[in-house]
Design a protein around this motif. Structure first.
Motif, PDB file in Angstrom:
ATOM      1  N   MET A  31     105.637 -14.912  34.027  1.00 19.93           N
ATOM      2  CA  MET A  31     106.887 -14.155  33.926  1.00 19.93           C
ATOM      3  C   MET A  31     107.045 -13.152  35.059  1.00 19.93           C
ATOM      4  N   GLU A  32     105.891 -12.545  35.450  1.00 21.97           N
ATOM      5  CA  GLU A  32     105.961 -11.560  36.543  1.00 21.97           C
ATOM      6  C   GLU A  32     106.466 -12.222  37.809  1.00 21.97           C
ATOM      7  N   VAL A  33     106.004 -13.467  38.046  1.00 28.01           N
ATOM      8  CA  VAL A  33     106.456 -14.207  39.226  1.00 28.01           C
ATOM      9  C   VAL A  33     107.970 -14.357  39.193  1.00 28.01           C
ATOM     10  N   LEU A  34     108.481 -14.650  37.990  1.00 23.65           N
ATOM     11  CA  LEU A  34     109.925 -14.834  37.847  1.00 23.65           C
ATOM     12  C   LEU A  34     110.669 -13.549  38.211  1.00 23.65           C
ATOM     13  N   VAL A  35     110.144 -12.425  37.697  1.00 31.18           N
ATOM     14  CA  VAL A  35     110.799 -11.141  37.969  1.00 31.18           C
ATOM     15  C   VAL A  35     110.802 -10.863  39.476  1.00 31.18           C
ATOM     16  N   VAL A  36     109.666 -11.130  40.110  1.00 36.41           N
ATOM     17  CA  VAL A  36     109.586 -10.898  41.562  1.00 36.41           C
ATOM     18  C   VAL A  36     110.606 -11.763  42.295  1.00 36.41           C
TER      19      VAL A  36
END
Lengths: 421, 196
Positions: A1-6
């Motif tokens: 999910m963090e990758v998505l936010v980035v």
């Protein structure tokens, strides 16, 4: 999910990156939906106006499953702020998702019994998703419902004053016209209410819908209040199901309308009493009462056609009021509202009826006529364009080609007998 | 919750637009989910009353939480004025205005409305009556009989003490009737449109 936010943070600023971002989001769709409301904290890392597309996808996933009252309460404020501040260009890349989010937002504010919370955000959302002010979106009826429930009728009027030329879904138009009619009735704009309700009743339909029935009931009552009469014959362009069925379903209202035309207030009140429960269940009792008051006005107006002057006592007797003073107050109110032109002579207890002083020669009147002509010219140009577009439409040409044998060859320009699509 | 745009609007005495400003801010506040405990309902109602928007005033009253309706005497007093306007109890309006000790915030608005209403009533009498009794005139204009006689005589009306009647004088309204040369352009447009 963090990758998505980035990714969302990185790819939102440059418009050229948006298609790429959109693909990434579409691929993440299922995993987002699996997380649902647990994604809510992610929204704090994003800016609703800069990262609108990403924010939308996450918000949509948050709201995709049924939420408890506390969860709904937590999501309402971020959604309202998002609807106000999101970027129009970004959300128009995923319009269905935006519309889903807005519709669920409306459900949540209703669940929380605070419809007023939704009025301003829903209006903002309409402006974001509309391609032009002539475009009717599925959010229009949602907005009007919120206005009705929160009693912010005036806010609803602003949307109703815009002319509609483009509609996504027929059901949206029917609901829009019905709710719009109710708002106009509340604001006492009966002419516009009549227009909107007329659209619902005469809309093309293959089966009778509840909306059409309820609209017809209100249409009858508003017609009595505004025009002083009601005609049971529907225009030729009304659907055949409506022509056959509406009158039978709304029988008590038809009976009421018939008793109005006699001008006898006592008869009208008898019918109103007879079906009182029914009118009450339909929430139309207020309109029935307004129809009764309008009868007094019509009866006084009818007197102006026969008399030049009349005593207040005679008016009271003829219109079935209790005293000359009551008649004086009625006439005074009608003069105030511009429904009658008269002067009261208290010394002699007489009323003199006058002609309408409008000469149609003033600058103000010229402005009004001017603007009406401009509107009609614009409408006429639109119709010509539509006509041209339809004449190029392959389906239309195919039908014309098929029916060609029935007509004389000379009536038509050469059209191929079989138009292969 | 501070409502400073409201205070500045009140201070500038732009009462006509006051109700619209209240409506806008109310919707914004609602969208933020803030509670309406401290909302100045009384002056909001008075704003609608001043603008003559009785429909919006009624809807505001209906949408108010019942706690406010029952416990706030100024709100109830403002509602009484509105009720009198709604049923067109012309004289009752003045009684409702007099019948309450208005707060400092509301006083300016109420006084301005009272003047505005008296002027409107005068215009109504002028357009509706050819003769009217002194007693009724003083009730409609909220003045005692002597003041009323002076006031209407200044406006050119004729007082007849013998019959206690006043004869109304209507002044014809003269408006500017200047025709804009651009009208010619519009007319050419219309003819062109009709020809094609």
């Amino acid at each position: 999910m963090e990758v998505l936010v980035v990714n969302i943070q990185g790819l939102s600023t440059n418009p050229g990156d948006l298609p790429n971002l959109h693909n990434i989001l579409k691929q993440a769709h299922d995993s987002l939906h699996a997380e649902s409301i647990r994604l809510l904290p992610l929204l704090d890392m994003l800016d609703p106006s800069l990262h609108s597309l990403g924010y939308l996808y996450i918000l949509e996933a948050c709201t995709s499953s049924a939420l408890s009252k506390e969860q709904a309460s937590a999501v309402v404020l971020p959604t309202a702020r998002f609807m106000n501040s999101c970027s129009k260009e970004q959300i128009q890349l995923a319009p269905e998702k935006f519309i889903s989010v807005c519709k669920r937002f409306k459900d949540y504010v209703m669940q929380l019994e605070a419809p007023m919370r939704g009025v301003a955000p829903m209006l903002a959302a309409i402006r974001k998703i509309q391609s032009s002010s002539e475009h009717l979106t599925p959010l229009h009826p949602e907005f009007l419902v919120l206005c009705l429930l929160s009693k912010c009728y005036k806010a609803g009027l602003s949307i109703l004053d815009e002319d509609i030329f483009e509609v996504d879904q027929p059901k949206d138009l029917l609901l829009y016209c019905y709710y719009g009619g109710m708002i106009c009735i509340g604001e006492k704009r009966f002419r516009k209410a009549l227009e909107l309700l007329h659209n619902v009743v005469t809309a093309p339909m293959s089966v009778i819908t509840a909306i059409a029935v309820e609209a017809y009931k209100k249409y009858i009552l508003v017609s009595l209040i505004h025009n002083g009469q009601f005609s049971t014959s529907l225009p030729k362009y009304t659907s055949s199901v409506a022509q056959r069925n509406l009158k039978n379903i709304c029988q008590p209202y038809i009976e009421l309308a018939n008793s109005y035309t006699t001008g006898k207030i006592a008869d009208f009140e008898t019918v109103a009493q007879k079906y009182q429960e029914k009118f009450d269940n339909d929430n139309n009792l207020g309109l029935v009462k307004q129809a009764i008051s309008s009868m007094y006005k019509r009866n006084i107006q009818r007197l102006t056609q026969t008399y030049l002057t009349l005593s207040l006592q005679d008016i009271a007797n003829s219109v079935q009021l209790n005293s000359a003073k009551e008649a004086e107050m009625h006439v005074l109110q009608m003069i105030q509202d511009g429904e009658i032109f008269a002067t009261i002579n208290q010394k002699d207890g007489m009323v003199s009826f006058l002609e309408d002083p409008e000469q149609y020669k003033s600058c103000g009147m010229i402005e009004r006529i001017d603007s009406s002509i401009q509107r009609i010219m614009a409408l006429s140009r639109k119709l010509t364009t539509m006509n041209e577009n339809i004449s190029c439409d392959p389906m239309y040409l195919a039908k014309v080609g098929r029916e060609r044998q029935r007509f004389d060859f000379d009536d038509y320009d050469p059209v191929p007998q079989r138009f292969n699509i | 919750m501070e409502f400073s745009p409201l205070s500045s609007a009140l201070a500038s005495k732009s009462y006509e637009r006051f109700a619209d400003i209240c409506d806008d801010i109310m919707l914004q506040v609602a969208a933020e989910g803030v509670s309406f405990q401290d909302w100045p309902y009384a002056i909001h109602l008075l704003g609608h009353i001043y603008a003559g928007d009785i429909n919006s005033m009624r809807f505001l009253w209906k949408s108010m939480p019942s706690a406010v309706k029952e416990n706030n005497p100024e709100v109830q007093a403002a509602w009484r004025i509105g009720q009198k306007l709604w049923v067109r109890d012309y004289v009752g309006v003045y009684e409702a205005i007099r019948g309450f000790n208005w707060s400092q915030e509301a006083q300016g608005l109420v006084a301005a409305f009272s003047d505005h209403y008296t002027k409107k009533m005068f215009q109504l009498l002028q357009s509706a009556y050819s003769t009217i009794s002194i007693q009724d005139t003083s009730l409609f204009l909220n003045m005692n009989e002597d003041d009323v006689k002076n006031y209407v005589q200044q406006q050119g009306w004729i007082v007849d003490p013998a019959s206690q009647m006043i004869t109304v004088k209507k002044w014809p309204i003269v408006t500017e009737q200047k025709l804009n040369p651009s009208k010619l352009h519009s007319l050419t447009e219309y003819v062109f449109h009709l020809e094609h």
